[in-house]
Write a protein that holds these residues in place. Structure first.
Motif, PDB file in Angstrom:
ATOM      1  N   GLU A 103      -1.213  -4.661  13.240  1.00  0.00           N
ATOM      2  CA  GLU A 103      -0.492  -3.402  13.431  1.00  0.00           C
ATOM      3  C   GLU A 103       0.824  -3.602  14.169  1.00  0.00           C
ATOM      4  OE1 GLU A 103      -4.008  -3.220  16.418  1.00  0.00           O
ATOM      5  OE2 GLU A 103      -3.518  -4.120  14.496  1.00  0.00           O
ATOM      6  N   LEU A 104       0.859  -4.581  15.088  1.00  0.00           N
ATOM      7  CA  LEU A 104       2.106  -4.828  15.800  1.00  0.00           C
ATOM      8  C   LEU A 104       3.097  -5.607  14.936  1.00  0.00           C
ATOM      9  CD1 LEU A 104       1.035  -5.535  19.485  1.00  0.00           C
ATOM     10  CD2 LEU A 104       1.465  -3.382  18.297  1.00  0.00           C
ATOM     11  N   ARG A 105       2.613  -6.376  13.989  1.00  0.00           N
ATOM     12  CA  ARG A 105       3.515  -7.053  13.057  1.00  0.00           C
ATOM     13  C   ARG A 105       4.237  -6.007  12.200  1.00  0.00           C
ATOM     14  NH1 ARG A 105       0.022 -10.380  10.730  1.00  0.00           N
ATOM     15  NH2 ARG A 105       0.370 -12.003  12.308  1.00  0.00           N
ATOM     16  N   ILE A 106       3.513  -4.956  11.864  1.00  0.00           N
ATOM     17  CA  ILE A 106       4.128  -3.851  11.115  1.00  0.00           C
ATOM     18  C   ILE A 106       5.222  -3.200  11.950  1.00  0.00           C
ATOM     19  CG2 ILE A 106       3.711  -1.541  10.183  1.00  0.00           C
ATOM     20  CD1 ILE A 106       0.937  -2.551   9.327  1.00  0.00           C
ATOM     21  N   TYR A 107       4.912  -2.941  13.241  1.00  0.00           N
ATOM     22  CA  TYR A 107       5.917  -2.308  14.098  1.00  0.00           C
ATOM     23  C   TYR A 107       7.041  -3.265  14.468  1.00  0.00           C
ATOM     24  CZ  TYR A 107       4.057   2.340  14.642  1.00  0.00           C
ATOM     25  OH  TYR A 107       3.686   3.639  14.394  1.00  0.00           O
TER      26      TYR A 107
ATOM     27  N   TYR B  26       0.248  -6.077   2.123  1.00  0.00           N
ATOM     28  CA  TYR B  26      -0.747  -5.040   2.347  1.00  0.00           C
ATOM     29  C   TYR B  26      -0.525  -3.914   1.349  1.00  0.00           C
ATOM     30  CZ  TYR B  26      -0.901  -7.313   6.967  1.00  0.00           C
ATOM     31  OH  TYR B  26      -0.990  -8.218   7.981  1.00  0.00           O
ATOM     32  N   SER B  27      -1.515  -3.031   1.268  1.00  0.00           N
ATOM     33  CA  SER B  27      -1.314  -1.818   0.485  1.00  0.00           C
ATOM     34  C   SER B  27      -0.540  -0.812   1.338  1.00  0.00           C
ATOM     35  CB  SER B  27      -2.663  -1.226   0.065  1.00  0.00           C
ATOM     36  OG  SER B  27      -3.350  -0.737   1.210  1.00  0.00           O
ATOM     37  N   ILE B  28       0.069   0.165   0.666  1.00  0.00           N
ATOM     38  CA  ILE B  28       0.830   1.181   1.398  1.00  0.00           C
ATOM     39  C   ILE B  28      -0.097   1.977   2.310  1.00  0.00           C
ATOM     40  CG2 ILE B  28       2.229   3.265   1.173  1.00  0.00           C
ATOM     41  CD1 ILE B  28       3.392   2.165  -1.359  1.00  0.00           C
ATOM     42  N   ASN B  29      -1.290   2.268   1.841  1.00  0.00           N
ATOM     43  CA  ASN B  29      -2.246   3.021   2.662  1.00  0.00           C
ATOM     44  C   ASN B  29      -2.625   2.249   3.927  1.00  0.00           C
ATOM     45  OD1 ASN B  29      -2.302   5.169   0.880  1.00  0.00           O
ATOM     46  ND2 ASN B  29      -4.034   4.347  -0.297  1.00  0.00           N
ATOM     47  N   THR B  30      -2.750   0.916   3.784  1.00  0.00           N
ATOM     48  CA  THR B  30      -3.073   0.089   4.956  1.00  0.00           C
ATOM     49  C   THR B  30      -1.948   0.152   5.977  1.00  0.00           C
ATOM     50  OG1 THR B  30      -4.408  -1.408   3.612  1.00  0.00           O
ATOM     51  CG2 THR B  30      -3.626  -2.242   5.731  1.00  0.00           C
ATOM     52  N   VAL B  31      -0.716   0.093   5.476  1.00  0.00           N
ATOM     53  CA  VAL B  31       0.442   0.166   6.376  1.00  0.00           C
ATOM     54  C   VAL B  31       0.454   1.500   7.118  1.00  0.00           C
ATOM     55  CG1 VAL B  31       2.962   0.269   6.464  1.00  0.00           C
ATOM     56  CG2 VAL B  31       1.847  -1.443   5.038  1.00  0.00           C
TER      57      VAL B  31
ATOM     58  N   LYS C 237      -2.554   4.344  13.686  1.00  0.00           N
ATOM     59  CA  LYS C 237      -3.436   3.840  14.736  1.00  0.00           C
ATOM     60  C   LYS C 237      -2.662   3.556  16.030  1.00  0.00           C
ATOM     61  CE  LYS C 237      -6.391  -0.132  15.785  1.00  0.00           C
ATOM     62  NZ  LYS C 237      -6.928  -1.423  15.260  1.00  0.00           N
ATOM     63  N   VAL C 238      -1.497   2.904  15.891  1.00  0.00           N
ATOM     64  CA  VAL C 238      -0.691   2.593  17.067  1.00  0.00           C
ATOM     65  C   VAL C 238      -0.081   3.864  17.645  1.00  0.00           C
ATOM     66  CG1 VAL C 238       1.304   1.319  17.926  1.00  0.00           C
ATOM     67  CG2 VAL C 238      -0.206   0.264  16.245  1.00  0.00           C
ATOM     68  N   LYS C 239       0.415   4.722  16.787  1.00  0.00           N
ATOM     69  CA  LYS C 239       1.081   5.940  17.267  1.00  0.00           C
ATOM     70  C   LYS C 239       0.110   6.848  17.998  1.00  0.00           C
ATOM     71  CE  LYS C 239       4.648   9.103  15.650  1.00  0.00           C
ATOM     72  NZ  LYS C 239       5.437   9.536  14.470  1.00  0.00           N
TER      73      LYS C 239
ATOM     74  N   ASP D  12      10.612   1.577   5.725  1.00  0.00           N
ATOM     75  CA  ASP D  12       9.982   2.063   4.494  1.00  0.00           C
ATOM     76  C   ASP D  12       8.606   1.407   4.320  1.00  0.00           C
ATOM     77  OD1 ASP D  12      10.239   3.517   1.853  1.00  0.00           O
ATOM     78  OD2 ASP D  12       9.896   1.459   1.162  1.00  0.00           O
ATOM     79  N   GLY D  13       7.580   2.249   4.114  1.00  0.00           N
ATOM     80  CA  GLY D  13       6.208   1.735   4.011  1.00  0.00           C
ATOM     81  C   GLY D  13       6.011   0.787   2.855  1.00  0.00           C
ATOM     82  N   SER D  14       6.634   1.082   1.713  1.00  0.00           N
ATOM     83  CA  SER D  14       6.455   0.224   0.535  1.00  0.00           C
ATOM     84  C   SER D  14       7.085  -1.151   0.756  1.00  0.00           C
ATOM     85  CB  SER D  14       7.059   0.892  -0.700  1.00  0.00           C
ATOM     86  OG  SER D  14       8.455   1.135  -0.515  1.00  0.00           O
ATOM     87  N   ARG D  15       8.221  -1.199   1.425  1.00  0.00           N
ATOM     88  CA  ARG D  15       8.854  -2.486   1.712  1.00  0.00           C
ATOM     89  C   ARG D  15       8.025  -3.301   2.693  1.00  0.00           C
ATOM     90  NH1 ARG D  15      14.864  -2.624   3.364  1.00  0.00           N
ATOM     91  NH2 ARG D  15      14.440  -4.817   2.946  1.00  0.00           N
ATOM     92  N   ILE D  16       7.460  -2.624   3.714  1.00  0.00           N
ATOM     93  CA  ILE D  16       6.603  -3.320   4.667  1.00  0.00           C
ATOM     94  C   ILE D  16       5.382  -3.885   3.952  1.00  0.00           C
ATOM     95  CG2 ILE D  16       5.129  -3.029   6.703  1.00  0.00           C
ATOM     96  CD1 ILE D  16       7.091  -0.898   7.688  1.00  0.00           C
ATOM     97  N   ALA D  17       4.788  -3.082   3.064  1.00  0.00           N
ATOM     98  CA  ALA D  17       3.623  -3.541   2.301  1.00  0.00           C
ATOM     99  C   ALA D  17       3.985  -4.746   1.435  1.00  0.00           C
ATOM    100  CB  ALA D  17       3.107  -2.394   1.427  1.00  0.00           C
ATOM    101  N   GLU D  18       5.182  -4.717   0.859  1.00  0.00           N
ATOM    102  CA  GLU D  18       5.629  -5.840   0.031  1.00  0.00           C
ATOM    103  C   GLU D  18       5.847  -7.097   0.863  1.00  0.00           C
ATOM    104  OE1 GLU D  18       9.376  -6.936  -2.961  1.00  0.00           O
ATOM    105  OE2 GLU D  18       9.113  -4.886  -2.188  1.00  0.00           O
TER     106      GLU D  18
END
Length: 282
Positions: free
Chosen positions: A226-230, A249-254, A260-262, A239-245
């Motif tokens: 989750e912190l790698r995402i942030y 991960y899937s967009i829903n996972t992102v 969860k963090v927020k 953008d969620g789709s770019r992070i997933a790419e």
């Protein structure tokens, strides 16, 4: 001025004759003192007038000493006025010196602060250059690793195809093992580069979270998912789709990890803006 000099000369001769002749009235001395006063030589004029008064006091012509006394009183007043004027000048000089001293001290303080800011700026530039070098090195390492893995994959594919082991080749690609290994290498390189550029990321992020929900800094240098995402969000990839790419991960996972963090934040409304204020290396 020449006429006054002549008067001083002849009057001085008269005064000498008066003193040498034993005349006690002091008229010449008084006139000499008055001329010197008009000439601007107050100190000598004071001495002549004092001598004239002393000589007059020894004679029966004290009434003739009255002009000398008046002149002496006037001179005393001049001395006092000049003393006050000089005192005023001294105070003005002292005040000017104090003002200049304050200006110089202020300039020195400003100079020292400016030099301190300059040193900090140079340190930040040097650290930023080091961060760029580290980022570039990690990027080149990732490119070299990807090229090496791609080369090994091509060799494996060629060998399997040449020996007719199509099923084995299909099993390798179907398992996803190659992509998993590639992602693990990417995560490692990304985490290392990010934490080098943002060394206080954990401390500053934890300051935005409730105390019981804060993260423990990893000892292995790896970011939690989750912190790698942030971390990507802090780099401007929102953008969620770019992070997933990026992360596979899937967009829903992102979205789930971000929520969860927020949810742990002290102030959820300003969390995203507060996150973007996390500083680069200082």
């Amino acid at each position: 001025m020449n006429k006054l000099n002549e008067q001083l000369y002849f009057m001085s001769q008269t005064a000498i004759s008066e003193v040498m002749g034993g005349c006690r009235e002091g008229l010449a001395l008084h006139s000499m003192g008055q001329l010197l006063y008009d000439y601007g030589n107050i100190n000598r004029a004071h001495r002549y007038l004092s001598a004239a008064i002393d000589m007059s006091s020894m004679s029966d012509a004290n009434r003739r000493a009255a002009p000398a006394v008046e002149s002496l009183v006037l001179m005393e007043r001049s001395f006092k006025d000049r003393g006050e004027y000089n005192a005023t000048l001294v105070w003005l000089l002292v005040l000017t010196l104090v003002i200049w001293l304050v200006i110089i001290v202020g300039a020195l303080i400003y100079y020292r602060r400016d030099m301190a800011r300059l040193r900090k700026a140079h340190a930040r530039i040097a650290q930023a250059n080091n961060a760029k070098e580290t980022y570039l090195k990690n990027f080149l390492d990732m490119c070299a690793l990807s090229t090496k893995r791609l080369g090994n994959l091509c060799k494996t594919v060629n060998r399997k195809l040449a020996s007719g082991q199509v099923e084995d080749l299909y099993g390798i690609t179907r398992s996803g093992r190659i992509m998993d290994e590639q992602r693990k290498e990417f995560y490692m390189i990304f985490d290392n580069a990010f934490l080098h550029i943002y060394p206080s990321f954990f401390e500053e992020l934890n300051s935005l979270l409730r105390e019981e929900e804060r993260y423990v800094a990893p000892t292995d240098g790896k970011l939690p998912t989750e912190l790698r995402i942030y971390a990507l969000v802090r780099l401007g990839v929102d953008d969620g789709s770019r992070i997933a790419e990026f992360l596979g991960y899937s967009i829903n996972t992102v979205y789930a990890y971000r929520a969860k963090v927020k949810a742990k934040a002290i102030n959820r409304d300003t969390f995203d803006a507060d996150l973007m204020r996390i500083a680069v290396i200082e």
